[in-house]
Write an enzyme that holds these catalytic residues in place. Structure first.
Site: not given
Length: 421
Positions: A240, A245, A354
């Site tokens: 994903c 980053g 997260c």
């Protein structure tokens, strides 16, 4: 009559209305062009005003309730909130009050309340700043605070809330030596290797941006790829990938990276980031549950509640109510099962979210271990520079919380585990 000219306060007020009234996330509003009407110099100010107001919403409401006889329409309340936060944080009271009154007065639906707005804000200007600092740190809404208190205890949650209330620093992931990037941008090197800046200003004007020496990435978000420790030539799937980053971290390590994401628009950001940094990856737009292939390593940053990012995204508790988390937890389990089937024999997989909710982290790994005979958690993979052994959880993952390194600005909440078949 000509349409009112856009200003940072007006645009911030419009964003607050959509976040608190329509359940929209700020990221959605920005992607839809919420700041496009402003000059570049005003865009950061509008976003900062909205974010500051969201962080201080509880304090603003406590001050305003002292002066309101009845609850005004949401748009008017949001203007009062924005102005209260700005005044109490040191803004020019005269200018703030005048524009707040003008914004309310120019709207046919609220124009009759401009006198009330003027009177209330003049009282706030006189009494608010002194009262502001005496109020408690704003708390998370009950729908989120209750499960977090159950998981971590009230003192830990209070410590997280204190970090949420502060403006977060900016973290960069360096492509080369962190000390060089820190020296160039005036930052510090964190124990895990990220570079942190207290006040960055305009990101694109920082030294090394145009040359791709670094990219913006919270220090916690940079840890999963470091735990994966991709090797040159390995076939690695970033499952994903957007905004890219982790893809860039893996590519910088020399891996042959396939970056997969469902959103074509978000994948365009990955392509732009790769182009700026001069890194390469194969980009695939598609459904992760339908993807096929065999990989030496996979990084699955699964879709989640994003409750670990509230220090940077204070809109989330006001735009969401937790009602969709059950569907996310089910999706995470299905994606993890599918990802395990894409590993080559002996391969490794990083599962991360997260999120601060154990159901999206620790519980997922416990259930995966029960469902997949032969699957093991690689605790040794967590022994990376800067990783505190105290962060390791009983089932063998890493639990990062916002109150980690609170004195330096904290971290996003993250859960990270390395699995091997």
């Amino acid at each position: 009559m000509a349409a009112p000219q856009s200003s940072p306060r007006r645009v911030a007020h419009q964003m607050l209305d959509r976040i608190t009234g329509e359940g929209r996330l700020m990221s959605e509003l920005l992607a839809a062009g919420a700041l496009d009407r402003l000059e570049p110099a005003d865009r950061a100010r509008a976003q900062r005003l909205a974010l500051d107001t969201l962080r201080g919403l509880e304090r603003a409401d406590r001050l305003l309730e002292r002066h309101l006889r009845k609850n005004p329409p949401l748009s008017v309340r949001n203007m009062l909130r924005l102005a209260t936060v700005e005044i109490c944080m040191g803004g020019d009271a005269h200018g703030v009050v005048n524009e707040a009154v003008a914004i309310v007065g120019q709207d046919k639906r609220t124009g009759a309340l401009k006198g009330m707005v003027n009177a209330v804000l003049r009282k706030i200007a006189a009494e608010g700043p002194a009262a502001w600092v005496k109020l408690r740190v704003p708390r998370l809404p009950k729908w989120l605070r209750a499960p977090l208190v159950e998981a971590y205890g009230a003192p830990a949650v209070a410590a997280m809330e204190a970090v949420h209330f502060a403006t977060p620093p900016l973290d960069l992931t360096p492509r080369g030596p962190a000390t060089d990037v820190a020296a160039a941008v005036g930052g510090i090197v964190l124990p895990t290797g990220s570079v942190r800046l207290g006040a960055a200003g305009q990101v694109t004007s920082l030294p090394g941006y145009d040359s791709g020496d670094w990219w913006v990435q919270d220090a916690a978000a940079a840890i999963p790829a470091r735990v994966l420790a991709a090797q040159p030539g390995e076939a690695v799937l970033d499952m994903c990938a957007a905004p890219g980053g982790k893809t860039m971290q893996l590519a910088a390590a020399g891996a042959r990276v396939t970056a997969l994401d469902l959103s074509e628009a978000r994948m365009a950001r990955v392509a732009a980031n790769l182009a700026r940094t001069g890194l390469q990856a194969t980009l695939v737009v598609g459904d992760a549950l339908e993807h096929d292939g065999r990989y030496d390593a996979i990084l699955l940053d699964a879709p989640c509640s994003a409750t670990g990012t509230i220090r940077r995204h204070p809109d989330l508790p006001h735009a969401k109510d937790g009602s969709d988390f059950g569907a996310l937890i089910d999706l995470q389990a299905r994606m993890l099962d599918h990802a395990l089937g894409l590993l080559k024999p002996g391969g490794r997989l990083i599962y991360c979210t997260c999120s601060l909710l154990p159901d999206e982290g620790e519980c997922q790994i416990e259930e995966a271990l029960e469902s997949h005979p032969g699957l093991v958690v690689d605790r040794d993979a967590l022994a990376r520079p800067g990783v505190d052994p105290a962060w390791i959880t009983p089932e063998g993952g890493l639990r990062l919380r916002p109150d980690v390194w609170a004195e330096q600005g904290g971290l996003d909440g993250f859960y990270i585990a390395c699995l091997r078949m």
